[in-house]
Structure formats: structure tokens, C-alpha cells
Enzyme design. Structure first.
Site, short mmCIF file in Angstrom:
data_model
loop_
_atom_site.label_atom_id
_atom_site.label_comp_id
_atom_site.label_asym_id
_atom_site.label_seq_id
_atom_site.Cartn_x
_atom_site.Cartn_y
_atom_site.Cartn_z
N GLU A 145 2.95 0.17 4.24
CA GLU A 145 2.63 1.47 3.67
C GLU A 145 3.97 2.08 3.26
O GLU A 145 4.76 2.50 4.10
CB GLU A 145 1.94 2.37 4.70
CG GLU A 145 0.61 1.84 5.22
CD GLU A 145 -0.54 2.10 4.25
OE1 GLU A 145 -0.30 2.72 3.19
OE2 GLU A 145 -1.67 1.69 4.55
N HIS B 156 0.83 -1.19 0.00
CA HIS B 156 0.00 0.00 0.00
C HIS B 156 0.87 1.25 0.00
O HIS B 156 2.10 1.19 0.14
CB HIS B 156 -0.91 0.02 1.24
CG HIS B 156 -1.98 -1.01 1.23
ND1 HIS B 156 -3.23 -0.78 0.72
CD2 HIS B 156 -1.98 -2.30 1.66
CE1 HIS B 156 -3.96 -1.88 0.83
NE2 HIS B 156 -3.22 -2.81 1.40
#
Length: 323
Positions: A287, A205
Site C-alpha cells: 500500500e 495498491h
């Protein structure tokens, strides 16, 4: 992950500071130290919420002339023909089986979101059970201010990561390859890794926090036992996987751990993510940076940096699987 919604609520309590040593030690090499010095010279800090693209908008970063993105198309950017009924085991590479240190190992890569989600809002808004409650099937993800989407980013990094892992001899499966009309839903993403009996699963992500909030973080599953969710058996192994990825990500990319979650460790534990709650195999989310911050966005849109990101994740996985 980069959005407020189905699989990304506000951060949960931070990891104990003991994990800082793990990441810091992995990062203490000349290349990483140089990256830290550069980061400290240019970094900043101010906060802001994240939100979904196509709904109330979300993350991105505004480029300065000196930070124009490298978005030239590559083979990794080419989309396969759409398919509405993919196998639950997930797409896999057609590359011939290789020999190497990861021969016999199965790795599932989960590219967050789907480039077609924004065209299927009713479908992705459907609620699914994640053990601790109900969440939307999926979301659109985020994008930079210039329009480079998280879904495109995650697929590109996934392709690069697959190539690197296959060269090490691993069997690699993707939960989606831009080959679906939407999704898969977060419960199905977990199911794909489970059915593959994966030795490691990594969900890729990019975040959608406020400008000035910089850096990467790796999300680990917290201990959950509710409904169909039981993470107890994978908490320790997932934490080890996450620590090794975080340490190698710092070393290879020169990026610093998040300055807005994780207490500087680059590690965050969550109990509200369906993709982790429903997993029965070691799994983490990463992330890779904040798409809404100018400096992070300049990295995320650079093909050269995305290759480094894939390399850092790959080396963390290899380190974990080789023990």
C-alpha cells in the site's frame, strides 16, 4: 488496496517489533533521514475507515494549491485495446529480453483493481474461494478526493516498475494491463503468479484510510493451511521480500512507514487476503500511501513521486532476488 471488501478487511495482528530494525536499518541513509524529517514536520494523525469507490465511496486526498497533482499523460497512461479473454499467464512486455543481474528471473506485477471494474459490479461481486472462506472476485478500489483512481495509480506504477526490472534482465508479467473488461478475480491473480513460477510477485495498491493516516505499508502472508490455501512454504521468503521492499521504499521515496498499522515497522501480516493465501510463490502487497490524506494524495498523484515508488519497489525486488 484501499477498500473494505473482497481482499482488504480490517488489519490483522501486528508484526513483532523485531522487524522494525530491518526497515530502520535499510532507511538509515542521508536521503531517507531527510525524508523522515520532512514527514515529521508535516505529518498528522487521525483515523477513519476505508470503503470502495462506486459503492459507498473510499479514499482520496484533497489538494491545496501548492500540492496540485502531476497528472500529465505519459505513455504509461495510455490504455491498450480491451480484451475479455486474456491468457491466464497474464500480459507480458513485448520488450526484447535484456541481459543483467536478473536474467532468468521471473517477476509478476499485480496492479490492484481494474479501471473497468465499476462497469461490471455484478461480475466483481461474485464470490470466489480463498481457502479460509469466500470473498468477492474484486472491487473497484479507491480514489483521491479529486478523482484520481487507485486503478490508474497501480497501472502507472506497474508500467514504471516493469521498465526498471526489464532493464535488470528480468522477465516481467502483469496480471492485467487495463486490457480486460474487469478483474481478474483475486484467485486468478494468485494463479497467474503460480503458473508463471514467479521468483517474486508484488501486488501494488494505495490505501483508503482516514485523513491524517499516512505512510506506506507492506502486507506479508500469514501462515494459512485451509482448503486450497497453504502458505507455509512461502511465509519466510515472502517476509524477506517484504522487508527488502519496505527498507528500499523508505530510502528511495523518503516516505515513512504507516502511522496507523504495522506499529511503525511498515510491515503487516494478514491471513484474509486471497491473493496471498492462494500463492505458492513469494508474494507481498504494498500500500504505497493513503489516497484519502491530503499530503499522501499529493505524492500519489505526482508522476515524479510514482517513479520513486517504482524505483524503491524495484530495488527491493532486486535485493531479494540477488540474495
Amino acid at each position: 488496496m484501499s477498500y473494505v471488501g473482497p481482499d482488504f478487511d480490517p488489519p490483522q495482528p501486528r508484526r513483532p517489533r523485531r522487524r522494525l530494525l530491518t526497515v530502520a536499518l535499510a532507511a538509515l541513509v542521508p536521503g531517507a533521514l531527510l525524508g523522515w524529517l520532512v514527514y515529521e514536520a508535516v505529518g498528522g494523525s487521525d483515523g477513519g475507515p476505508d470503503s470502495p469507490v462506486g459503492a459507498s465511496s473510499a479514499s482520496g486526498g484533497l489538494f491545496t494549491p501548492a500540492e496540485s497533482p502531476d497528472e500529465s499523460p505519459t505513455d504509461d497512461d495510455k490504455k491498450p485495446s480491451p480484451s475479455a479473454t486474456p491468457s491466464l499467464t497474464g500480459p507480458t512486455s513485448s520488450a526484447p529480453a535484456a541481459t543483467g543481474p536478473l536474467k532468468g528471473k521471473v517477476v509478476v506485477i499485480d496492479p490492484g483493481h481494474n479501471p473497468n471494474n465499476f462497469q461490471h459490479t455484478a461480475d466483481i461481486n461474485r464470490k470466489v474461494n480463498i481457502g479460509t472462506g469466500w470473498k468477492e472476485c474484486d472491487t473497484t478500489g479507491t480514489s483521491t478526493n479529486s478523482g484520481y483512481t487507485e486503478a490508474k495509480f497501480t497501472l502507472d506504477v506497474a508500467h514504471r516498475l516493469r521498465t526498471l526490472l526489464e532493464k535488470q534482465g528480468a522477465t516481467v508479467k502483469l496480471t492485467q494491463d487495463g486490457d480486460r473488461t474487469f478483474g481478474p478475480c483475486i484467485d486468478e491473480r494468485a494463479s497467474i503468479g503460480n503458473k508463471a513460477d514467479a521468483d517474486a510477485v508484488v501486488s501494488i495498491h494505495a490505501d483508503g484510510a482516514g485523513a491524517g493516516q499516512r505512510g506506506f505499508h507492506v502486507i506479508l502472508p500469514g501462515k494459512v493451511k485451509a482448503g486450497s490455501a497453504d502458505t507455509g512454504p512461502i511465509v519466510a521468503s515472502s517476509a524477506e521480500l517484504g522487508e527488502r521492499i519496505a527498507g528500499n521504499f523508505v530510502r528511495v521515496t523518503g516516505s515513512a512507514p504507516s502511522n496507523y498499522v504495522g506499529d511503525g515497522t511498515g510491515l503487516v501480516t494478514r491471513k484474509d487476503l486471497g491473493g496471498l493465501n492462494l500463492s505458492t510463490v513469494p508474494k507481498v502487497f504494498i500500500e504505497c500511501g493513503n489516497m484519502r490524506d491530503t499530503k499522501d494524495a499529493a505524492q500519489l498523484t505526482s508522476g515524479a513521486w510514482r517513479q520513486k515508488a517504482a524505483q524503491g519497489i524495484s530495488e527491493g525486488i532486486v535485493s531479494f532476488l540477488r540474495g
